[in-house]
Design a protein around this motif. Structure first.
Motif, PDB file in Angstrom:
ATOM      1  N   PRO A  17      28.049  30.822  39.454  1.00 13.05           N
ATOM      2  CA  PRO A  17      28.555  29.457  39.224  1.00 13.05           C
ATOM      3  C   PRO A  17      29.041  28.851  40.532  1.00 13.05           C
ATOM      4  O   PRO A  17      29.503  29.558  41.431  1.00 13.05           O
ATOM      5  N   GLU A  18      28.972  27.508  40.580  1.00 10.56           N
ATOM      6  CA  GLU A  18      29.419  26.835  41.799  1.00 10.56           C
ATOM      7  C   GLU A  18      30.751  26.134  41.593  1.00 10.56           C
ATOM      8  O   GLU A  18      31.409  25.755  42.555  1.00 10.56           O
ATOM      9  N   GLN A  19      31.142  25.963  40.340  1.00 11.27           N
ATOM     10  CA  GLN A  19      32.394  25.264  40.081  1.00 11.27           C
ATOM     11  C   GLN A  19      33.220  26.040  39.071  1.00 11.27           C
ATOM     12  O   GLN A  19      32.708  26.863  38.330  1.00 11.27           O
ATOM     13  N   LYS A  20      34.494  25.715  39.050  1.00 11.43           N
ATOM     14  CA  LYS A  20      35.451  26.312  38.108  1.00 11.43           C
ATOM     15  C   LYS A  20      35.382  27.838  38.179  1.00 11.43           C
ATOM     16  O   LYS A  20      35.236  28.515  37.166  1.00 11.43           O
ATOM     17  N   ILE A  21      35.513  28.329  39.392  1.00 11.86           N
ATOM     18  CA  ILE A  21      35.446  29.782  39.584  1.00 11.86           C
ATOM     19  C   ILE A  21      36.826  30.362  39.325  1.00 11.86           C
ATOM     20  O   ILE A  21      37.781  30.069  40.047  1.00 11.86           O
ATOM     21  N   VAL A  22      36.913  31.173  38.272  1.00 13.06           N
ATOM     22  CA  VAL A  22      38.214  31.731  37.882  1.00 13.06           C
ATOM     23  C   VAL A  22      38.142  33.240  37.704  1.00 13.06           C
ATOM     24  O   VAL A  22      39.146  33.874  37.368  1.00 13.06           O
ATOM     25  N   TYR A  23      36.982  33.822  37.910  1.00 17.97           N
ATOM     26  CA  TYR A  23      36.771  35.210  37.501  1.00 17.97           C
ATOM     27  C   TYR A  23      36.978  36.222  38.627  1.00 17.97           C
ATOM     28  O   TYR A  23      36.935  37.425  38.417  1.00 17.97           O
ATOM     29  N   GLY A  24      37.202  35.752  39.824  1.00 17.39           N
ATOM     30  CA  GLY A  24      37.296  36.668  40.963  1.00 17.39           C
ATOM     31  C   GLY A  24      38.712  37.150  41.214  1.00 17.39           C
ATOM     32  O   GLY A  24      39.540  37.229  40.311  1.00 17.39           O
ATOM     33  N   THR A  25      38.997  37.444  42.473  1.00 17.86           N
ATOM     34  CA  THR A  25      40.336  37.868  42.879  1.00 17.86           C
ATOM     35  C   THR A  25      41.041  36.682  43.541  1.00 17.86           C
ATOM     36  O   THR A  25      40.461  35.612  43.692  1.00 17.86           O
ATOM     37  N   GLY A  26      42.277  36.903  43.913  1.00 17.01           N
ATOM     38  CA  GLY A  26      43.010  35.837  44.584  1.00 17.01           C
ATOM     39  C   GLY A  26      43.601  34.855  43.598  1.00 17.01           C
ATOM     40  O   GLY A  26      43.498  35.004  42.390  1.00 17.01           O
ATOM     41  N   ASP A  27      44.218  33.821  44.115  1.00 18.56           N
ATOM     42  CA  ASP A  27      44.874  32.810  43.287  1.00 18.56           C
ATOM     43  C   ASP A  27      43.907  32.186  42.293  1.00 18.56           C
ATOM     44  O   ASP A  27      42.890  31.616  42.692  1.00 18.56           O
ATOM     45  N   GLY A  28      44.229  32.293  41.041  1.00 21.95           N
ATOM     46  CA  GLY A  28      43.371  31.714  40.014  1.00 21.95           C
ATOM     47  C   GLY A  28      41.995  32.322  39.916  1.00 21.95           C
ATOM     48  O   GLY A  28      41.112  31.762  39.272  1.00 21.95           O
ATOM     49  N   GLY A  29      41.786  33.438  40.572  1.00 21.83           N
ATOM     50  CA  GLY A  29      40.485  34.102  40.509  1.00 21.83           C
ATOM     51  C   GLY A  29      39.398  33.384  41.273  1.00 21.83           C
ATOM     52  O   GLY A  29      38.219  33.464  40.935  1.00 21.83           O
ATOM     53  N   MET A  30      39.763  32.686  42.324  1.00 25.59           N
ATOM     54  CA  MET A  30      38.807  31.825  43.017  1.00 25.59           C
ATOM     55  C   MET A  30      37.864  32.572  43.953  1.00 25.59           C
ATOM     56  O   MET A  30      36.906  31.982  44.459  1.00 25.59           O
ATOM     57  N   ASN A  31      38.108  33.853  44.214  1.00 24.13           N
ATOM     58  CA  ASN A  31      37.259  34.609  45.134  1.00 24.13           C
ATOM     59  C   ASN A  31      36.393  35.613  44.382  1.00 24.13           C
ATOM     60  O   ASN A  31      36.867  36.684  44.003  1.00 24.13           O
ATOM     61  N   PRO A  32      35.108  35.291  44.152  1.00 24.62           N
ATOM     62  CA  PRO A  32      34.248  36.242  43.440  1.00 24.62           C
ATOM     63  C   PRO A  32      34.173  37.566  44.184  1.00 24.62           C
ATOM     64  O   PRO A  32      34.211  37.608  45.416  1.00 24.62           O
ATOM     65  N   ILE A  33      34.056  38.646  43.413  1.00 23.49           N
ATOM     66  CA  ILE A  33      33.977  39.983  44.015  1.00 23.49           C
ATOM     67  C   ILE A  33      32.561  40.168  44.570  1.00 23.49           C
ATOM     68  O   ILE A  33      31.584  39.962  43.846  1.00 23.49           O
ATOM     69  N   PRO A  34      32.427  40.556  45.824  1.00 21.35           N
ATOM     70  CA  PRO A  34      31.086  40.727  46.390  1.00 21.35           C
ATOM     71  C   PRO A  34      30.281  41.773  45.633  1.00 21.35           C
ATOM     72  O   PRO A  34      30.828  42.747  45.108  1.00 21.35           O
ATOM     73  N   SER A  35      28.979  41.571  45.602  1.00 18.18           N
ATOM     74  CA  SER A  35      28.106  42.509  44.919  1.00 18.18           C
ATOM     75  C   SER A  35      28.088  43.840  45.666  1.00 18.18           C
ATOM     76  O   SER A  35      28.132  43.888  46.891  1.00 18.18           O
TER      77      SER A  35
END
Lengths: 166, 444
Positions: free
Chosen positions: B84-102
């Protein structure tokens, strides 16, 4: 006698009567341990202990004190988290044996009266007396195994199948 | 030696040579009738109720939240597709904004075969887990009851000659009756053919640290041997009364190995050196690290790993997305670890991953911090899942079935494991599979 004086007299009389009836010498309290009825044999035991019952009784047998409810719950979960329950119990016993406060007979006491030690161990763990055959086997086994300490005897009993039943 | 005597002795030796290979370590006389495709299988029960929409269909928020038409793939270790390019909430960091690298250089759907639309036999967790392990659902199966029909562990151990430490089940916690799944109550199978089980977040967590980690060390010959001898005498004496405890039948050597493993894990836990994935911030990822350690130590024939953190979706959709992204991270870590850290399993392991059930078409009324609605699992959409397998003999880059063309049922995974490890005929002949169950290899 006026009504007021009569009322007062009645109240005083009633109070006197009540105090007489309530003032009794407090009986001397006597505390004692109820005798536990021993099983006649292992065959009398048909129910299996739950993990929590097992741990609670084991802890009491080893430390002569009760485990807290929180610790009991946690240890129960520890047993649940390992699939091989016998192995889980073995690890629990090993941990208990490493804790301060375990109350075990000394080797000197065991060897001084082996028959009594065996009987006491059966009563403690199995709540029954040993049969003659059991007593003889254990006497010979302990005598012929120099490394067999009271701790290892207790370990065997705590890990045995019969100890899981009541 | 005279010729006749020589031939007699040679013939006897030859006959013994023919018979001897069939006396398996477990004591079983005959090997399984099926042939083994490879030596190891890992089944990931993925991951606590996963909707097709957020997983295989890669619709992210588009299908689940009104007013958020944002699609994308958040499982890029398992599936090909743009994130996804918007509303990224699933990663790490504040609000999950950093997707976990593959972790993987190419996703598993390119390395193996994906069944895009599979029917789940149950819309619930325990029923779903049972269908994956026993190849069926039974109407009389209770939720707090051991499986009624034999599990794949028991088929393998009874018919394939596998030992207890050849079969492992790793649960990420004790909820949903997970700890009951390592063997069934079937009269012909049962505990003696069960799998070893661990819930590592409990075993090696705070409770385990306090009550399991400080075991006294006894000398194996001088102390443990006589202790066991006395125990066996006591058990034999008690056996005459007919009461005997169920045991999964670890040999003494296996028990010693497991105790050493536990001790080693407690040390590694205290040193913070468990072979975890790069990101370890939920229960699933904690468990997967220990699952990798189990595989490294025991090299089991079958390892089943249960993930269920996505079940937060009952009340928190954002948490569901975060845990789904992490479940994908966990699967990537498992595959990468096997190929790079366990030489005995690299190149000889098939991994399967499938949800035990899906989730509903329509949300419930619970809103989370992003004002998104949550999803339970009870309707027909909760019976839609996917399946994936990768490894030797598995065709690569193959996609089977679609949203309008479902292929397969969740019990296929169990028969596929039996197929790979050589007990497929015995499982089929047992007659306890759900109707229509096939090995995934037969559906290709």
């Amino acid at each position: 006698m006026s009504m007021q004086a009569l009322k007062t007299s009645v109240i005083v009389l009633m109070a006197l009567l009540l105090s007489l009836s309530s003032c009794r010498k407090e009986p001397d309290a006597v505390f004692h341990i109820n005798e536990v009825e021993l099983y006649s044999s292992g065959g009398d035991k048909t129910k299996r202990k739950t993990n929590e019952q097992y741990v609670a009784i084991l802890y009491t047998n080893l430390f002569q004190t009760a485990l807290s409810a929180n610790d009991l719950f946690d240890i129960g979960e520890c047993i649940q988290s390992i699939g091989d329950k016998e192995l889980a119990r073995e690890v629990i016993i090993s941990n208990f044996m490493n804790k301060p406060g375990v109350i075990l007979p000394s080797e000197e006491d065991m060897n001084a009266d082996l028959d009594q030690f065996i009987t006491d161990t059966y009563v403690k763990f199995y709540v029954r007396y040993p049969t003659s055959a059991e007593k003889e086997f254990l006497r010979n086994f302990i005598s012929s195994n120099p490394y067999m300490t009271p701790e290892l005897v207790y370990f065997s009993f705590a890990l045995s199948d019969e100890y899981m039943y009541y | 030696m005279k010729r006749r005597e020589f031939l007699k002795k040679s013939g006897t030796a030859a006959a013994a040579t023919i018979v001897a290979p069939y006396i398996l370590p477990s004591g079983r006389l005959f090997a399984a009738t099926g042939s083994r495709m490879t030596n190891h299988v890992v089944l990931v029960m993925f991951a606590g109720g996963v909707r097709q929409q957020e997983s295989i269909l890669q619709r992210y928020l588009d299908d689940s939240q009104v007013g958020d038409p944002y699609a994308g793939n958040i499982m890029y270790n398992m599936l090909s597709g743009a994130a996804p390019e918007q509303k990224i909430v699933y990663g790490t960091g504040d609000g999950g904004m950093n997707p976990i690298p593959s972790i993987l250089s190419s996703p598993l759907d390119q390395q193996g075969t994906v069944f895009r639309e599979v029917q789940a036999l149950s819309a619930g967790h325990y029923g779903g887990l049972n269908s994956l392990l026993q190849g069926s659902t039974v109407t009389t199966q209770g939720l707090k009851q051991k499986p009624v029909n034999p599990t794949i562990f028991e088929y393998l151990r009874r018919h394939g000659g596998y030992s207890a430490t050849d079969t492992w089940f790793i649960g990420n916690n004790l909820v949903n009756s997970t700890a009951l799944l390592n063997y069934s109550v079937h009269q012909d199978y049962g505990a003696q053919y069960g799998a070893n089980f661990l819930a590592p977040t409990v075993t090696f967590g705070p409770q385990g640290q306090e009550f399991l980690s400080d075991a006294k060390v006894y000398h194996p010959e001088n102390e443990l041997d006589p202790m066991y001898q006395l125990k066996y005498f006591l058990d034999n004496t008690f056996e005459q009364y007919g009461s005997n405890l169920e045991t999964i039948g670890n040999t003494e050597a296996e028990k010693q190995s497991i105790k050493q493993f536990l001790e080693h894990m407690f040390d590694k836990t205290q040193n913070n050196s468990i072979d975890h994935a790069p990101v370890v911030d939920n229960n699933d990822l904690q468990s997967v690290g220990y699952a990798c350690e189990v595989m490294k130590w025991f090299k089991p024939a079958l390892t089943v790993v249960n993930l269920n953190s996505v079940d937060t979706c009952h009340s928190n959709f954002t948490g569901y997305l975060q845990n789904l992204h992490r479940a994908d991270h966990a699967v990537g870590h498992i595959w990468n670890y096997i190929q790079n850290e366990i030489p005995e399993m690299a190149g000889s392991t098939v991994m399967l991953a499938t949800p035990e059930c899906g989730r509903n078409q329509n949300p419930n009324a619970v809103l989370d911090e992003n004002n998104w609605l949550a999803y339970d699992h009870s309707d027909q959409n909760a019976r839609r899942v996917f399946n994936m397998m990768v490894g030797p003999n598995v065709p690569s880059n193959l996609s089977i079935g679609s949203e309008n063309n479902p292929v397969g049922i969740t019990s296929d995974s169990m028969l596929t494991i039996a197929d790979i490890l050589g007990v497929k005929p015995e499982v089929q002949n047992g007659g306890m599979l759900a109707p229509g169950t096939q090995s995934l290899f037969d559906r290709i």
